[in-house]
Structures are given as C-alpha cells and as structure tokens.
Design a protein around this motif. Sequence first.
Motif, PDB file in Angstrom:
ATOM      1  N   UNK A   1       0.825  -1.208   0.000  1.00  0.00           N
ATOM      2  CA  UNK A   1       0.000   0.000   0.000  1.00  0.00           C
ATOM      3  C   UNK A   1       0.860   1.260   0.000  1.00  0.00           C
ATOM      4  N   UNK A   2       1.933   1.247   0.768  1.00  0.00           N
ATOM      5  CA  UNK A   2       2.838   2.401   0.797  1.00  0.00           C
ATOM      6  C   UNK A   2       3.511   2.564  -0.557  1.00  0.00           C
ATOM      7  N   UNK A   3       4.009   1.473  -1.104  1.00  0.00           N
ATOM      8  CA  UNK A   3       4.689   1.526  -2.393  1.00  0.00           C
ATOM      9  C   UNK A   3       3.747   1.957  -3.511  1.00  0.00           C
ATOM     10  N   UNK A   4       2.548   1.421  -3.518  1.00  0.00           N
ATOM     11  CA  UNK A   4       1.592   1.732  -4.582  1.00  0.00           C
ATOM     12  C   UNK A   4       1.053   3.156  -4.479  1.00  0.00           C
ATOM     13  N   UNK A   5       0.923   3.682  -3.276  1.00  0.00           N
ATOM     14  CA  UNK A   5       0.348   5.016  -3.107  1.00  0.00           C
ATOM     15  C   UNK A   5       1.383   6.134  -3.260  1.00  0.00           C
ATOM     16  N   UNK A   6       2.674   5.820  -3.142  1.00  0.00           N
ATOM     17  CA  UNK A   6       3.684   6.874  -3.181  1.00  0.00           C
ATOM     18  C   UNK A   6       3.651   7.692  -4.469  1.00  0.00           C
ATOM     19  N   UNK A   7       3.592   7.086  -5.661  1.00  0.00           N
ATOM     20  CA  UNK A   7       3.600   7.922  -6.872  1.00  0.00           C
ATOM     21  C   UNK A   7       2.449   8.931  -6.919  1.00  0.00           C
ATOM     22  N   UNK A   8       1.258   8.507  -6.543  1.00  0.00           N
ATOM     23  CA  UNK A   8       0.107   9.427  -6.548  1.00  0.00           C
ATOM     24  C   UNK A   8       0.293  10.529  -5.513  1.00  0.00           C
ATOM     25  N   UNK A   9       0.735  10.150  -4.330  1.00  0.00           N
ATOM     26  CA  UNK A   9       0.963  11.152  -3.285  1.00  0.00           C
ATOM     27  C   UNK A   9       2.075  12.117  -3.684  1.00  0.00           C
ATOM     28  N   UNK A  10       3.130  11.601  -4.302  1.00  0.00           N
ATOM     29  CA  UNK A  10       4.250  12.455  -4.719  1.00  0.00           C
ATOM     30  C   UNK A  10       3.816  13.424  -5.816  1.00  0.00           C
ATOM     31  N   UNK A  11       2.946  12.963  -6.717  1.00  0.00           N
ATOM     32  CA  UNK A  11       2.425  13.866  -7.756  1.00  0.00           C
ATOM     33  C   UNK A  11       1.584  14.975  -7.141  1.00  0.00           C
ATOM     34  N   UNK A  12       0.879  14.639  -6.061  1.00  0.00           N
ATOM     35  CA  UNK A  12       0.069  15.636  -5.364  1.00  0.00           C
ATOM     36  C   UNK A  12       0.975  16.667  -4.706  1.00  0.00           C
ATOM     37  N   UNK A  13       1.913  16.205  -3.857  1.00  0.00           N
ATOM     38  CA  UNK A  13       2.819  17.108  -3.148  1.00  0.00           C
ATOM     39  C   UNK A  13       3.893  16.262  -2.474  1.00  0.00           C
ATOM     40  N   UNK A  14       5.101  16.308  -2.990  1.00  0.00           N
ATOM     41  CA  UNK A  14       6.164  15.456  -2.459  1.00  0.00           C
ATOM     42  C   UNK A  14       6.511  15.804  -1.015  1.00  0.00           C
ATOM     43  N   UNK A  15       6.596  17.081  -0.725  1.00  0.00           N
ATOM     44  CA  UNK A  15       6.887  17.487   0.653  1.00  0.00           C
ATOM     45  C   UNK A  15       5.761  17.051   1.581  1.00  0.00           C
ATOM     46  N   UNK A  16       4.527  17.230   1.158  1.00  0.00           N
ATOM     47  CA  UNK A  16       3.382  16.813   1.951  1.00  0.00           C
ATOM     48  C   UNK A  16       3.365  15.303   2.183  1.00  0.00           C
TER      49      UNK A  16
END
Length: 142
Positions: free
Chosen positions: A95-110
């Motif tokens: 779940x962490x690995x799969x969600x990272x790209x979407x979260x990083x596209x949203x806001x990497x610092x966030x």
Amino acid sequence: FVDRVGRKPLALIGSVGMVIGLALEAWAFSFDLVDGKLPATQGWVALIAAHVFVLFFALSWGVVVWVFLGEMFPNRIRAAALGVAASAQWIANWAITASFPSLADWNLSGTYVIYTIFAALSIPFVLKFVKETKGKALEEMG
C-alpha cells in the motif's frame, strides 16, 4: 544483536532516526526546483536524509518487526498468527509503495510530512504497547 540491545530500544532509536530523516526530506522537497533540480543545499540534505532514514530503518524496524512477529503470539497459534501478521505486513508495504507515486504527484513534501507523522506515532506506540522480550525464552513470550 537484537537480543543483546533489546527490541524496544532498537524500535525507539529507529523511530526517532526515521522521523529525523523523513522530516528533513519534507523540508528539502518543500523548496521550488531550479532548472528541474533542488537547490544545492536542499539536494544534499535530501540525499543524506534518505540515507539516514534507510540506515535507521534497516537497523531497527526492518529487522525488529520480524522478530516481534515471531515472539508475540502464544505457541498454540503462533504459526497461523504469524502467517496472518506477515501477510498484513506485506499488504501494508504494498500500500505504501503503490500510493507513493500518486501522493508524490500531489505534493512530495506533503507526502513526506504524512510519513513523518506516522513514524512519529510509532514512538508512543512502542512506549505504550511493545513489551521487551530481551533474554526471555520463546515459551515465555506471547
């Protein structure tokens, strides 16, 4: 090494180190890119912070969680419970690995702020719920 130092101290040290590494990542990636790159200082901080996180994770949670899983269940259900717990661990990793790209596209610092918060929450979790089993026989645990 885990039995000599203890599970709880390793988990606490690891959690603190991971919080520091992740918080520095959040700080470094909060800056605007210059020509597609982080400014020099922030780039170095991001690189070193990533290594700090990996080091503290590898010396603590990366190893200790598997020791915890093998020790936390009573003998009569240990095999089945370990199978379920290990499956849950791998699903969480996915779940962490799969969600990272979407979260990083949203806001990497966030994204790193979110990870920092979860790492910080592991500190009171360890203090309150993790029992030290250093020096105990397997039959005494669980």
